[in-house]
Design an enzyme around this catalytic site. Sequence first.
Site, PDB file in Angstrom:
ATOM      1  N   ASP A 181     -40.512  77.420  37.839  1.00 35.94           N
ATOM      2  CA  ASP A 181     -41.598  76.509  37.490  1.00 35.94           C
ATOM      3  C   ASP A 181     -42.605  77.249  36.606  1.00 35.94           C
ATOM      4  OD1 ASP A 181     -42.726  73.715  38.265  1.00 35.94           O
ATOM      5  OD2 ASP A 181     -44.442  75.062  38.418  1.00 35.94           O
ATOM      6  N   ASN A 189     -51.179  71.731  27.851  1.00 36.28           N
ATOM      7  CA  ASN A 189     -51.440  70.375  27.353  1.00 36.28           C
ATOM      8  C   ASN A 189     -52.925  70.142  27.106  1.00 36.28           C
ATOM      9  OD1 ASN A 189     -48.769  69.406  27.306  1.00 36.28           O
ATOM     10  ND2 ASN A 189     -48.827  68.906  29.487  1.00 36.28           N
ATOM     11  N   GLU A 224     -42.176  70.519  34.234  1.00 35.90           N
ATOM     12  CA  GLU A 224     -42.064  71.930  33.866  1.00 35.90           C
ATOM     13  C   GLU A 224     -41.234  72.719  34.864  1.00 35.90           C
ATOM     14  OE1 GLU A 224     -46.219  71.417  35.802  1.00 35.90           O
ATOM     15  OE2 GLU A 224     -44.838  70.235  34.567  1.00 35.90           O
TER      16      GLU A 224
END
Length: 326
Positions: A181, A189, A224
């Site tokens: 992860d 973002n 992700e």
Amino acid sequence: MTSNDNDDRPVGTGPLPDAAKPLHGERRPALVSLRGELLAVSIPLERDEVTLGRALEADVRINDSRASRLHARIETERNPLNGELRFKITDLGSTNGTLVNGQLLTEMRLNEGDKIAIGDHLFRFDMLDDIDREFQQQIHRLLAHDELTGLLTSKSFFSELRREAGRAEAESLPFCVLMMDLDHFKAVNDTYGHLVGSQTLEAIGAVIKRALRAGDVAARFGGEEFAAFLLDADYAQGLVAAERVRSAVQEHDFPAVRQDAAGDQTHHITISVGIAAFPDDARDPIHLIELADAALYRAKRSGRNRICAYRHSIAATEGPLPPRRK
């Protein structure tokens, strides 16, 4: 079900007679998966006898609890009157039966377009030429792979993992599962925008593939989160592979342009990894995923950018290393 894009030829009990062998470009018999693990895969029937079932020794293996170990057999023979090939399907005394076009059978001739149901899997019997086969392979690749990263989807990953677990069990071989992860991906973002976020995920897929060995299988689980399983790998080999992934991600320059800035820029991100091993931790593939996921969350809680094995006694990275800066 045993099949892949590179070599999905079932191993039957004997070759077709020379006169029955297809010429290049000629239409050849195949099963096209309409429902089940390998949706849209075409499985060539290039032998005179092909068995279907759940057992490892079946020529076409079907991972389905409602399929018998050796469920059905498809045979190819030459019509003595006109020389044409004929195809016959026989139920091998299966528990739940074999259906063709909804009809329960003991033995039946197969015609092009017939639909064969075995457990929850559905196949269409077809005659395919080279263009047809390439089309089916392209459809399968689109369905089996994540569009952004090129890695397998989670559904395809589970199918491959179940197959590998069956092989490992039969041959007494180890393998490892990695759950991965990205750390603080939301900040990417928020800082650079969602376009850069998507570009970062796309690049992560390539970085993970390069870090793993040929033959290892990686997938994007969504968002992700990523996963991989490592063929014929024990805990020690799994830790080495996990460290290759962790360090490759940390060292990679990901392109980025801030929304409020001009010029070429890069950003860095890290990844946390959890490992579980077959058969040390578990033999069931779904349980292995859960154990590797538990190890991943331990890596997250203990500081991120590190590797944790499900077994606490197995050494892993001691702590996060600072990302490389230019």
